[in-house]
Design a protein around this motif. Structure first.
Motif, short mmCIF file in Angstrom:
data_model
loop_
_atom_site.label_atom_id
_atom_site.label_comp_id
_atom_site.label_asym_id
_atom_site.label_seq_id
_atom_site.Cartn_x
_atom_site.Cartn_y
_atom_site.Cartn_z
N LEU A 66 0.86 -1.18 0.00
CA LEU A 66 0.00 0.00 0.00
C LEU A 66 0.89 1.24 0.00
CD1 LEU A 66 -2.54 -0.87 2.88
CD2 LEU A 66 -3.07 -0.91 0.44
N THR A 67 0.31 2.39 -0.31
CA THR A 67 0.98 3.67 -0.09
C THR A 67 0.06 4.56 0.72
OG1 THR A 67 0.14 4.70 -2.12
CG2 THR A 67 2.23 3.50 -2.29
N LYS A 116 -6.07 -6.44 1.02
CA LYS A 116 -4.67 -6.63 0.64
C LYS A 116 -4.08 -7.93 1.17
CE LYS A 116 -2.77 -4.47 -1.64
NZ LYS A 116 -2.77 -4.46 -3.12
N THR A 117 -4.60 -8.44 2.26
CA THR A 117 -4.04 -9.68 2.83
C THR A 117 -4.79 -10.92 2.36
OG1 THR A 117 -5.44 -9.57 4.80
CG2 THR A 117 -3.30 -8.46 4.91
N LYS A 118 -6.00 -10.72 1.83
CA LYS A 118 -6.89 -11.83 1.46
C LYS A 118 -7.20 -12.71 2.67
CE LYS A 118 -5.23 -11.95 -3.34
NZ LYS A 118 -6.02 -10.77 -3.65
N MET A 119 -7.22 -12.08 3.84
CA MET A 119 -7.62 -12.74 5.08
C MET A 119 -8.67 -11.89 5.76
SD MET A 119 -4.08 -14.09 6.89
CE MET A 119 -3.11 -12.61 6.63
N ASN A 120 -9.46 -12.50 6.65
CA ASN A 120 -10.33 -11.66 7.44
C ASN A 120 -9.49 -10.86 8.43
OD1 ASN A 120 -10.21 -13.03 10.11
ND2 ASN A 120 -11.28 -14.69 9.07
N TYR A 121 -10.04 -9.76 8.90
CA TYR A 121 -9.30 -8.84 9.77
C TYR A 121 -8.74 -9.54 11.01
CZ TYR A 121 -8.70 -4.92 13.09
OH TYR A 121 -8.22 -4.04 14.02
N ARG A 122 -9.51 -10.45 11.58
CA ARG A 122 -9.07 -11.15 12.79
C ARG A 122 -7.78 -11.92 12.53
NH1 ARG A 122 -14.57 -11.76 12.24
NH2 ARG A 122 -15.79 -10.66 13.83
N VAL A 158 -10.65 10.63 -0.85
CA VAL A 158 -10.21 10.06 0.42
C VAL A 158 -9.05 9.10 0.19
CG1 VAL A 158 -10.88 8.63 2.41
CG2 VAL A 158 -12.48 10.34 1.49
N THR A 159 -7.99 9.27 0.96
CA THR A 159 -6.80 8.42 0.85
C THR A 159 -6.63 7.62 2.15
OG1 THR A 159 -5.33 10.09 1.79
CG2 THR A 159 -5.67 10.14 -0.62
N ILE A 160 -5.70 6.69 2.11
CA ILE A 160 -5.38 5.93 3.32
C ILE A 160 -4.89 6.88 4.41
CG2 ILE A 160 -3.77 4.25 4.29
CD1 ILE A 160 -4.01 2.72 1.66
N ARG A 161 -4.08 7.86 4.04
CA ARG A 161 -3.56 8.80 5.03
C ARG A 161 -4.69 9.58 5.71
NH1 ARG A 161 1.68 11.15 5.31
NH2 ARG A 161 2.07 10.55 3.14
N THR A 162 -5.69 10.03 4.92
CA THR A 162 -6.77 10.82 5.52
C THR A 162 -7.74 9.97 6.33
OG1 THR A 162 -8.10 10.74 3.47
CG2 THR A 162 -6.64 12.65 3.77
N LEU A 163 -7.72 8.66 6.12
CA LEU A 163 -8.44 7.78 7.03
C LEU A 163 -7.67 7.66 8.35
CD1 LEU A 163 -9.50 4.80 4.70
CD2 LEU A 163 -10.95 6.69 5.48
N LEU A 164 -6.36 7.48 8.25
CA LEU A 164 -5.52 7.29 9.44
C LEU A 164 -5.49 8.53 10.33
CD1 LEU A 164 -2.49 5.42 7.83
CD2 LEU A 164 -4.02 4.46 9.56
N ASN A 165 -5.50 9.72 9.73
CA ASN A 165 -5.40 10.94 10.55
C ASN A 165 -6.74 11.65 10.73
OD1 ASN A 165 -5.80 12.35 8.11
ND2 ASN A 165 -3.63 12.84 7.86
N HIS A 166 -7.84 10.98 10.38
CA HIS A 166 -9.20 11.49 10.60
C HIS A 166 -9.44 12.82 9.88
CE1 HIS A 166 -10.46 8.45 13.48
NE2 HIS A 166 -9.34 8.62 14.15
N ARG A 167 -8.95 12.94 8.66
CA ARG A 167 -9.20 14.14 7.86
C ARG A 167 -10.01 13.81 6.61
NH1 ARG A 167 -6.29 18.54 9.36
NH2 ARG A 167 -6.36 19.42 7.25
#
Length: 400
Positions: A135-136, A225-231, A153-162
């Motif tokens: 990912l980037t 990206k992992t092809k697995m469930n989150y758990r 919306v980008t991954i960064r703006t999800l991570l920093n709540h913007r």
């Protein structure tokens, strides 16, 4: 999908006689084994972290114990509390009941719901994927989740709540949007966003707006990206490599009758509701010792690229004056004097949690309770005991 396998070396020097039974999580997710107070040195990776002297521990321990007694007199915390320097535990205490119906006591091995402190761990899983070039940070979410309806919306703006995304707890509270007799899932959140295209609260990256939806979407990206469930992904990326044997992601169908319960007042139990199966923003159960393992890993270049960590621990929201800010999955207090404190609090039902990271002093302060109390969030007031932090103390706190 292949992951780079990291074999951690967990260095634990037990300085007092104590049997610490870390039995397999699958066999015993809510241990009621009686564990004595111990002093441990916890380092998930080999490093040059200096050993803390016994005189230093003694000089701080009495102050921390005094803080604990003033806040949770008569053993009223109902949870776990830990303070450590350089991975070495200065003070820890566990007391109370994890499940009243089973009369199971809370010990050092009892996983408790850490609520929004889960965001710190979700963010770290995303950063591990960034570190592995999967990912980037500035990648558009639409390139990963095609039905996601917000182009900027980008991954960064999800991570920093913007991001400006609407809060799922609010739009699913409308009967015409969601039937609250049905358990909500992360995929349902994405589907509802795609269907209704709710307006953003504000233009993406214009300002900070704390929102649980951000981290529910990040959990879906981890799955993509992992092809697995989150758990399973969290277990593979973080919990197993760091030896966090008493940490897991809550599974509503499997765990609701087996994990620690949550309470209020005179041990009145909270009921589960339709929001209890959402993960990413909450729903990780852990212990103070396991969170200390995670905290210590963040000092190691073997865990995350140091250049990437710089992106984590910088503020992104300076549009309003004040010392409150947010990095990538971590809250920041920045004083004009230059001192910074990193932390994240959490609340869900009766569960409260606080993770405080004094990065310059390699100190961690961790508190988790399953009986609702605002006192969990007072732990940051211990900061002046370990460094020059301009924390305003109440009159009765000056002796800490």
């Amino acid at each position: 999908m292949k992951f780079i396998k990291i074999i951690p070396i967990l260095a634990i020097a037990v300085l007092s006689s104590c049997k610490n039974d870390n039995s397999a999580l699958a066999e015993n997710r809510s241990s009621d084994i009686k564990v004595k107070d111990t002093t441990l040195r916890i380092l998930p990776y080999p490093g040059k972290m200096p050993t803390v002297s016994s005189s230093y521990i003694a000089s701080k321990k009495s102050h921390v114990a005094n803080f604990y007694e003033k806040n949770w007199d008569h053993n009223t915390m109902n949870g776990g509390f830990l303070v450590a320097k350089n991975g070495q535990i200065i003070f820890e205490k566990y007391q109370g009941i994890s499940d009243k119906s089973k009369k199971s006591e809370i010990t050092a091995n009892t996983p408790l719901h850490i609520a929004s402190v889960s965001k710190v761990l979700t963010a770290t899983a995303i950063l591990k994927l960034v570190d592995q070039k999967k990912l980037t940070l500035d990648q558009k979410v639409t390139t990963l989740l095609p039905t996601f309806p917000y182009a900027d919306v980008t991954i960064r703006t999800l991570l920093n709540h913007r991001s400006g995304l609407p809060n799922y707890a609010y739009f699913t509270d409308q009967k015409e949007i969601w039937d609250r007799t049905k358990i909500l899932t992360n995929q349902d959140i994405l589907d509802l966003l795609a269907k209704h295209k709710f307006p953003l609260y504000f233009k993406t990256d214009k300002k900070f707006g704390y929102c649980n939806t951000n981290f529910a979407i990040l959990a879906l990206i981890i799955e993509k990206k992992t092809k697995m469930n989150y758990r399973d992904a969290m277990q593979k990326i973080i919990f197993e490599p760091l030896g966090m044997k008493n940490t897991f992601v809550f599974d509503y169908m499997y765990d609701k009758g087996k994990t620690s319960q949550s309470y209020k007042g005179n041990m009145v139990q909270f009921d589960f509701d339709y929001l209890d199966n959402i993960y990413g923003d909450k729903n990780i159960y852990s212990t103070p010792r396991d969170l200390l393992k995670f905290d210590m890993a963040t000092y190691s270049p073997h865990f995350l690229n140091p250049d990437l960590l710089k992106e984590v621990f910088k503020g992104y929201s300076y549009e309003h004056k004040g010392n409150k800010n947010y990095g990538l999955g971590i809250r920041i207090t920045e004083w004009e004097t230059g001192e910074r404190m990193f932390y994240h609090n959490g609340w869900w039902h009766g569960n409260t949690a606080s993770y405080v990271k004094l990065k310059n002093d390699t100190v961690a302060i961790i508190a988790i309770s399953n009986k609702f109390t605002y006192k969990t969030y007072r732990t940051w007031k211990l900061a002046p005991l370990f460094g020059v932090y301009p924390v305003k103390l109440d009159k009765d706190e000056t002796e800490y």
